[in-house]
Design an enzyme around this catalytic site. Structure first.
Site, PDB file in Angstrom:
ATOM      1  N   HIS A  47      26.737  54.638  86.231  1.00 49.35           N
ATOM      2  CA  HIS A  47      26.902  53.546  85.260  1.00 49.35           C
ATOM      3  C   HIS A  47      27.503  54.082  83.959  1.00 49.35           C
ATOM      4  O   HIS A  47      28.414  53.470  83.394  1.00 49.35           O
ATOM      5  CB  HIS A  47      25.542  52.883  85.014  1.00 49.35           C
ATOM      6  CG  HIS A  47      25.596  51.656  84.175  1.00 49.35           C
ATOM      7  ND1 HIS A  47      25.132  51.635  82.880  1.00 49.35           N
ATOM      8  CD2 HIS A  47      26.057  50.402  84.438  1.00 49.35           C
ATOM      9  CE1 HIS A  47      25.296  50.413  82.390  1.00 49.35           C
ATOM     10  NE2 HIS A  47      25.854  49.645  83.306  1.00 49.35           N
ATOM     11  N   ASP A  89      27.679  46.847  85.530  1.00 51.99           N
ATOM     12  CA  ASP A  89      26.268  46.466  85.515  1.00 51.99           C
ATOM     13  C   ASP A  89      25.798  46.020  86.898  1.00 51.99           C
ATOM     14  O   ASP A  89      24.701  46.371  87.335  1.00 51.99           O
ATOM     15  CB  ASP A  89      26.026  45.354  84.492  1.00 51.99           C
ATOM     16  CG  ASP A  89      26.165  45.825  83.051  1.00 51.99           C
ATOM     17  OD1 ASP A  89      26.376  47.035  82.815  1.00 51.99           O
ATOM     18  OD2 ASP A  89      26.057  44.967  82.149  1.00 51.99           O
TER      19      ASP A  89
END
EC number: 3.1.1.4
Length: 122
Positions: A47, A89
């Site tokens: 991420h 996300d």
């Protein structure tokens, strides 16, 4: 934005980002160093790398659209930044779900000083 990411995490895992993911391992939360401690920490590493590839995007505050249907997150239309942030996300939230069975409470509130191994490249 961070609130949407928290909602996505809750929808995928049943856990709130704070406290379960905000300070987990070496990469969940702000910054990151060393090697990811486990699958969940690797989700955060990936991420971070995903956010790092975004240019001139405000990852913490840009508001994007997404929907949850039959257990699947789908990012909606928006600006290039909004769509890319949503995808970063979404991938992380789904990664957290896949790694729920190996989540280790011992890595909650993990100290950065324990993350001393050579960092990996994105």
């Amino acid at each position: 934005n961070l609130l949407q990411f928290n909602k996505m995490i809750k929808e995928e895992t049943g856990k709130n980002a704070i406290p379960f993911y905000a300070f987990y391992g070496c990469y969940c939360g702000g910054g990151g160093q060393g090697k990811p401690k486990d699958g969940t920490d690797r989700c955060c590493f990936v991420h971070d790398c995903c956010y790092g590839r975004l240019v001139n995007c405000n990852t913490k505050s840009d508001i994007y659209s997404y929907s949850l249907k039959e257990g699947y997150i789908t990012c909606g239309k928006g600006t290039n930044c909004e769509e890319q942030i949503c995808e970063c996300d979404r991938v992380a939230a789904e990664c957290f779900r896949r790694n729920l069975d190996t989540y280790n409470n011992g890595y909650m509130f993990y100290r950065d000083s324990k993350c001393t191994e050579t960092s990996e490249e994105c």
